[in-house]
Design an enzyme around this catalytic site. Structure first.
Site, short mmCIF file in Angstrom:
data_model
loop_
_atom_site.label_atom_id
_atom_site.label_comp_id
_atom_site.label_asym_id
_atom_site.label_seq_id
_atom_site.Cartn_x
_atom_site.Cartn_y
_atom_site.Cartn_z
N HIS A 163 0.84 -1.19 0.00
CA HIS A 163 0.00 0.00 0.00
C HIS A 163 0.88 1.24 0.00
CE1 HIS A 163 -3.17 -2.79 1.32
NE2 HIS A 163 -4.01 -1.88 0.88
N LYS B 111 -1.04 4.52 4.52
CA LYS B 111 -1.87 3.44 5.08
C LYS B 111 -1.52 3.25 6.54
CE LYS B 111 -4.53 -0.32 4.76
NZ LYS B 111 -6.00 -0.21 4.62
#
Length: 230
Positions: free
Chosen positions: A135, A139
């Site tokens: 990610h 995140k």
């Protein structure tokens, strides 16, 4: 529909774009700069609230919506310890909640495929399983909520857990990656994998708006599995 947005970051802005293209109205947008406006008077303007805020405020946000009798769709992750309490609160107070760790329609298909593959692998000791997830650096939870769901689904489908008790998770944070998840079953003779790669936030936003459209008029606790497959 009249939609309220809780958490007006990158995800909230994507939800707004999708909602407007589907002819919905955004009646309020709440973030850290205007929290004082988050009251029942504001909530009552909406048919449904879509909540992508942060783990520290998700529980209170959802409870406030339930108390105001407003349907809520939540995709905030990283607060698993509070989920059971939240679901029970919703049921006890005749509320309406759609919660999921991933609102992407493609990711939901990946979950289904993974459940089926896991059941086929039950009692098969020749394969080791691992999960890769990547990610963007913003995140907040690591591993991702999606990765944790994948692991939990594998354990449920393999009953005694066999050699899947300890599933290796590889988590990376790289700029401009919106969400990549890969489940790998590896043996000495071959490798089987399932992979989902999100190309933008729009897939998650679209799923959240579809869930909001679906849940109007319902009571209880639901997930995207209910929205898509039931």
């Amino acid at each position: 529909m009249k939609i309220g947005i809780l958490g007006y970051g990158k995800m909230g802005k994507s939800i707004e774009k999708i909602a407007l293209t589907r002819n919905h109205e955004i009646v309020f947008k709440i973030n850290t700069s205007n929290l004082k406006s988050f009251d029942n008077k504001t909530l009552n303007k909406a048919d449904v609230v879509i909540e992508f805020s942060n783990p520290k405020s998700a529980l209170k946000n959802i409870q406030k919506c339930i108390n105001a009798k407003i349907c809520v769709v939540s995709g905030t992750t990283g607060w698993d310890k509070e989920l059971k309490k939240t679901f029970q609160y919703c049921i006890n107070n005749d509320g309406t909640l759609v919660f999921d760790k991933n609102f992407s329609l493609g990711a939901q298909i990946m979950f289904k495929l993974n459940e089926y593959l896991s059941s086929l692998m039950n009692n098969n000791k020749d394969y080791n399983v691992s999960v890769n997830e990547i990610h963007h650096p913003q995140k907040k939870d690591k591993p991702s909520g999606t990765a944790l769901k994948i692991i939990n689904d594998i354990k449920i489908k393999t009953n005694s857990f066999n050699n899947y008790n300890r599933i290796k998770v590889n988590s990376k944070r790289i700029e401009n990656i919106f969400g990549m998840h890969e489940i790998i079953y590896d043996s000495k003779i071959d490798t089987i994998s399932i992979k989902h790669n999100a190309k933008s936030r729009m897939g998650f936003a679209e799923g959240a708006v579809i869930a909001a459209e679906w849940v109007i008029g319902k009571k209880g606790v639901y997930s995207m599995k209910d929205v898509i497959f039931n």
